[in-house]
Design an enzyme around this catalytic site. Sequence first.
Site, PDB file in Angstrom:
ATOM      1  N   TYR A 199      44.245  38.598  31.038  1.00  0.00           N
ATOM      2  CA  TYR A 199      43.084  38.904  31.883  1.00  0.00           C
ATOM      3  C   TYR A 199      43.427  38.514  33.307  1.00  0.00           C
ATOM      4  O   TYR A 199      43.964  37.417  33.538  1.00  0.00           O
ATOM      5  CB  TYR A 199      41.869  38.112  31.403  1.00  0.00           C
ATOM      6  CG  TYR A 199      40.615  38.301  32.230  1.00  0.00           C
ATOM      7  CD1 TYR A 199      40.171  37.284  33.080  1.00  0.00           C
ATOM      8  CD2 TYR A 199      39.875  39.475  32.171  1.00  0.00           C
ATOM      9  CE1 TYR A 199      39.018  37.441  33.835  1.00  0.00           C
ATOM     10  CE2 TYR A 199      38.722  39.639  32.927  1.00  0.00           C
ATOM     11  CZ  TYR A 199      38.299  38.615  33.751  1.00  0.00           C
ATOM     12  OH  TYR A 199      37.156  38.775  34.503  1.00  0.00           O
ATOM     13  N   ASP A 239      50.340  35.648  37.597  1.00  0.00           N
ATOM     14  CA  ASP A 239      48.919  35.345  37.791  1.00  0.00           C
ATOM     15  C   ASP A 239      48.694  33.895  37.337  1.00  0.00           C
ATOM     16  O   ASP A 239      48.516  33.636  36.142  1.00  0.00           O
ATOM     17  CB  ASP A 239      48.047  36.317  36.997  1.00  0.00           C
ATOM     18  CG  ASP A 239      46.579  36.004  37.186  1.00  0.00           C
ATOM     19  OD1 ASP A 239      45.737  36.736  36.625  1.00  0.00           O
ATOM     20  OD2 ASP A 239      46.256  35.015  37.893  1.00  0.00           O
ATOM     21  N   LYS A 241      40.600  29.031  40.950  1.00  0.00           N
ATOM     22  CA  LYS A 241      40.096  27.891  40.165  1.00  0.00           C
ATOM     23  C   LYS A 241      40.367  26.549  40.842  1.00  0.00           C
ATOM     24  O   LYS A 241      39.680  26.165  41.777  1.00  0.00           O
ATOM     25  CB  LYS A 241      40.675  27.965  38.746  1.00  0.00           C
ATOM     26  CG  LYS A 241      40.157  29.208  37.970  1.00  0.00           C
ATOM     27  CD  LYS A 241      40.671  29.255  36.563  1.00  0.00           C
ATOM     28  CE  LYS A 241      40.409  30.590  35.924  1.00  0.00           C
ATOM     29  NZ  LYS A 241      39.051  30.709  35.358  1.00  0.00           N
TER      30      LYS A 241
HETATM   31  P1  KE4 Z   1      37.850  34.958  38.922  1.00  0.00           P
HETATM   32  O1  KE4 Z   1      37.629  36.279  39.630  1.00  0.00           O
HETATM   33  O2  KE4 Z   1      36.964  34.786  37.712  1.00  0.00           O
HETATM   34  O3  KE4 Z   1      37.793  33.762  39.897  1.00  0.00           O
HETATM   35  O4  KE4 Z   1      39.354  34.931  38.398  1.00  0.00           O
HETATM   36  C1  KE4 Z   1      39.794  35.965  37.553  1.00  0.00           C
HETATM   37  C2  KE4 Z   1      40.988  35.498  36.749  1.00  0.00           C
HETATM   38  C3  KE4 Z   1      42.243  35.946  37.107  1.00  0.00           C
HETATM   39  N1  KE4 Z   1      43.349  35.557  36.434  1.00  0.00           N
HETATM   40  C4  KE4 Z   1      43.265  34.679  35.402  1.00  0.00           C
HETATM   41  C5  KE4 Z   1      44.523  34.261  34.700  1.00  0.00           C
HETATM   42  C6  KE4 Z   1      42.008  34.172  34.996  1.00  0.00           C
HETATM   43  O5  KE4 Z   1      41.942  33.300  33.960  1.00  0.00           O
HETATM   44  C7  KE4 Z   1      40.846  34.585  35.676  1.00  0.00           C
HETATM   45  C8  KE4 Z   1      39.464  34.116  35.283  1.00  0.00           C
HETATM   46  N2  KE4 Z   1      39.382  33.406  34.023  1.00  0.00           N
HETATM   47  C9  KE4 Z   1      38.097  33.498  33.338  1.00  0.00           C
HETATM   48  C10 KE4 Z   1      38.105  32.614  32.083  1.00  0.00           C
HETATM   49  N3  KE4 Z   1      39.257  32.754  31.301  1.00  0.00           N
HETATM   50  C11 KE4 Z   1      36.983  33.112  34.241  1.00  0.00           C
HETATM   51  C12 KE4 Z   1      35.683  32.808  33.553  1.00  0.00           C
HETATM   52  C13 KE4 Z   1      34.697  33.903  33.798  1.00  0.00           C
HETATM   53  O6  KE4 Z   1      35.067  35.096  33.735  1.00  0.00           O
HETATM   54  O7  KE4 Z   1      33.518  33.532  34.052  1.00  0.00           O
END
Ligand code: KE4
Length: 430
Positions: free
Chosen positions: A144, A239, A267
Amino acid sequence: MNISKSKAAFIEAVKHIPGGVNSPVRAFNSVGGNPLFIKKSLGSKVTDIDDNEYIDYVASWGPMILGHTHPDVVEALNRTAMNGTSYGAPTLMETEMADLICKMIPSIESVRMVNSGTEATMSALRLARGYTKRDLVIKFEGCYHGHGDSFLIKAGSGALTLGTPNSPGVTKGTASDTLTAVYNDLDSVLGLFNEYKDQIAAVILEPVTGNMGVIKPSDEFIQGVRKACTDNGTVLIFDEVMTGFRVAKGGAQEILGITPDLTTLGKIIGGGLPVGAYGGKKEIMDLLAPNGPVYQAGTLSGNPMAMAAGLTTLRLLDETPNFYEKLEEKAAFLVAGLQKNLDDLGFPGVINRVGSMFTLFFTKEKEVNNFSDVMKCDTDLFAKYFMMGLESGIYTAPSQFEAGFVSIAHSEVDLQETIDKSREALKQLL
Ligand code: KE4
């Protein structure tokens, strides 16, 4: 456990918020019941609006490596807010943040701040396409990278949890430019390079996955991906939104010994405020406006409040003696205890851990090394375990396809309590 106020709050929330949540993974759709409404947090704990306290392993989905409400972060925010919250002009903190990121992750020679991990990965992909003048991107099933259109193809995290790995609303044109390969299967990558020779702008992957649960790449796979990108003039994007400053000070690239061309971050670098970043080779980054033609912008990028929280966090990670050794000890203690529970009870399950991120997979498989292994998990059993954890005061991600996070604020008492309560839950599930 009384959660009546959360239940009432959820009824109100769904009236004007889709699904009652501002991010789908927070919903309890895959585990049943409704989400808890949290009102405060401190250290390793979060407290819901019914005053139930939990040992927290969600950590706001990764950022809270210092534990919640760290006094230095709060003080930095208060001090910064006294001078204003946003100017839309350069500030010294942005330069300090860029310098520190480049120091902590040597593959990054130049870095641009954005407001989320999604913005970071979307921007990095556009930059890679602008740099190579190619269209195609390879991602991996179960990984993701945020909700950018190009990535909502066989995506992990909430998209997987809710059963929509391919999202409606993504155009055929966009989807056709995204190729998917199999994590830890180098041949699936090399096959795409052979089929689409010289058309692939980028390969993007989680260098240690968190969004199909925690999976570490094999040396053969990750080294092979690096070589294939180098041989084909393709930009390798790590990523590290989740793994950056999490699995090591220098992120997954430090423990894997692989140098990507671009890295995306998020994060932890916001210290709990909205921050993302992408950076890497100066030769590539210099194509970005205003220097070059690849456009990307953001009203609140590098925002003083976000920089204050993020910079304070990163400085503590960089300067606290033996921070990662202590964090490793805590995470290893927890997972050893959880593994002992499985062994003593003869309970089928696999625990993957890299640094302070881990996943307990409810599976009869002996190992979980790829997406198809993950898909064999018993998500119903996970849902029961999750709910029992919640009722005993342990707050974990409401999905089998996520990672748990240990913070430096988790005490041995917290960890032992978690091990003991997890054991009780497994006993009841036997
Ligand atoms: P954000 O746009 O949610 O800040 O980041 C996206 C993203 C990009 N790359 C990786 C490896 C990520 O894990 C994420 C976001 N992770 C999720 C939980 N696994 C965020 C939680 C959510 O979607 O509310």
